[in-house]
Scaffold this motif. Sequence first.
Motif, PDB file in Angstrom:
ATOM      1  N   LEU A   1       0.722  -1.198  -0.071  1.00 47.58           N
ATOM      2  CA  LEU A   1      -0.071  -0.025  -0.077  1.00 47.58           C
ATOM      3  C   LEU A   1       0.922   1.050   0.032  1.00 47.58           C
ATOM      4  CD1 LEU A   1      -2.846   1.015   0.047  1.00 47.58           C
ATOM      5  CD2 LEU A   1      -2.714   0.874   2.432  1.00 47.58           C
ATOM      6  N   PHE A   2       1.855   1.283   0.756  1.00 44.07           N
ATOM      7  CA  PHE A   2       2.898   2.452   0.738  1.00 44.07           C
ATOM      8  C   PHE A   2       3.299   2.919  -0.593  1.00 44.07           C
ATOM      9  CE2 PHE A   2       7.033   4.623   2.229  1.00 44.07           C
ATOM     10  CZ  PHE A   2       6.290   5.741   2.493  1.00 44.07           C
TER      11      PHE A   2
ATOM     12  N   LEU B   1       2.160   2.348  -3.389  1.00 50.03           N
ATOM     13  CA  LEU B   1       0.936   2.929  -4.259  1.00 50.03           C
ATOM     14  C   LEU B   1       0.686   4.269  -3.969  1.00 50.03           C
ATOM     15  CD1 LEU B   1      -1.124   2.088  -6.503  1.00 50.03           C
ATOM     16  CD2 LEU B   1      -2.424   1.164  -4.608  1.00 50.03           C
ATOM     17  N   ILE B   2       0.579   4.564  -2.635  1.00 49.27           N
ATOM     18  CA  ILE B   2       0.241   5.948  -2.131  1.00 49.27           C
ATOM     19  C   ILE B   2       1.294   6.990  -2.607  1.00 49.27           C
ATOM     20  CG2 ILE B   2       0.054   7.299   0.057  1.00 49.27           C
ATOM     21  CD1 ILE B   2      -1.601   4.786   1.059  1.00 49.27           C
TER      22      ILE B   2
ATOM     23  N   VAL C   1       0.954   7.852  -6.297  1.00 51.03           N
ATOM     24  CA  VAL C   1      -0.128   8.556  -6.384  1.00 51.03           C
ATOM     25  C   VAL C   1       0.075  10.094  -5.873  1.00 51.03           C
ATOM     26  CG1 VAL C   1      -2.742   9.186  -5.833  1.00 51.03           C
ATOM     27  CG2 VAL C   1      -1.798   6.962  -6.414  1.00 51.03           C
ATOM     28  N   VAL C   2       0.594  10.230  -4.676  1.00 57.32           N
ATOM     29  CA  VAL C   2       0.976  11.443  -4.079  1.00 57.32           C
ATOM     30  C   VAL C   2       1.989  12.330  -4.989  1.00 57.32           C
ATOM     31  CG1 VAL C   2       2.157  12.713  -2.192  1.00 57.32           C
ATOM     32  CG2 VAL C   2       0.310  11.007  -1.706  1.00 57.32           C
TER      33      VAL C   2
ATOM     34  N   SER D   1       9.604   5.755  -2.025  1.00 57.58           N
ATOM     35  CA  SER D   1       9.155   4.919  -0.952  1.00 57.58           C
ATOM     36  C   SER D   1       9.717   3.350  -1.047  1.00 57.58           C
ATOM     37  CB  SER D   1       7.506   4.587  -1.552  1.00 57.58           C
ATOM     38  OG  SER D   1       7.580   3.925  -2.698  1.00 57.58           O
TER      39      SER D   1
END
Length: 188
Positions: free
Chosen positions: A124-125, A127-128, A131-132, A158
């Motif tokens: 998840l990290f 992917l976030i 997007v950010v 990340s």
Amino acid sequence: MKHSTHHPESTLEHPVPGSVTYAEQRLEAADGLMDTSESVDVIREMGEVVGLFKGGVMVETSRASGCSSCSSQKGCGISVLQDVFGRHHHQVTAHSDLPLRIGDQVQLVLPASALIEAALLMYLFPLIALVVGAVIGQTVFGANVFAILGGVMGFILSLLFIARLQSTTLRRGRFAPRVEQVLFHSAS
């Protein structure tokens, strides 16, 4: 009609390894692994010690036990990759304070919360961050090419963060399994 069996070694408090009573006790212990009430809170796996080092061991586990009980085994990516590459065994590093030898059968324990945290961190990290990074690139520079570059940079940063965090948390053993008990000692 019941037949009573008498094992001479059953009178011993600690049966001799290799005896029938010893094997029966170890099998009962292994059967009890699946029926524990705390199985929701921890993940248990059996494996064989293949390497020793200070403070821990290298344990080889078989993935077939988990895959055979899963209802999604036909459509699962892990199952397909195992079939393609022929890898049904996996080696993990586990912490242990127990006196172990190569060939011992052991039970590994990992808190379920640690597995969930690691999965969120690994999947998840990034992917976030992607997007950010894309949103920041688009907002600051106003062009799609910068949105793509921002997304790639966020993703790469990340991954670097996760790699650094992984090296420090592995030293502390937060996401590493630990050996809970020895199921069978090796014959040698």
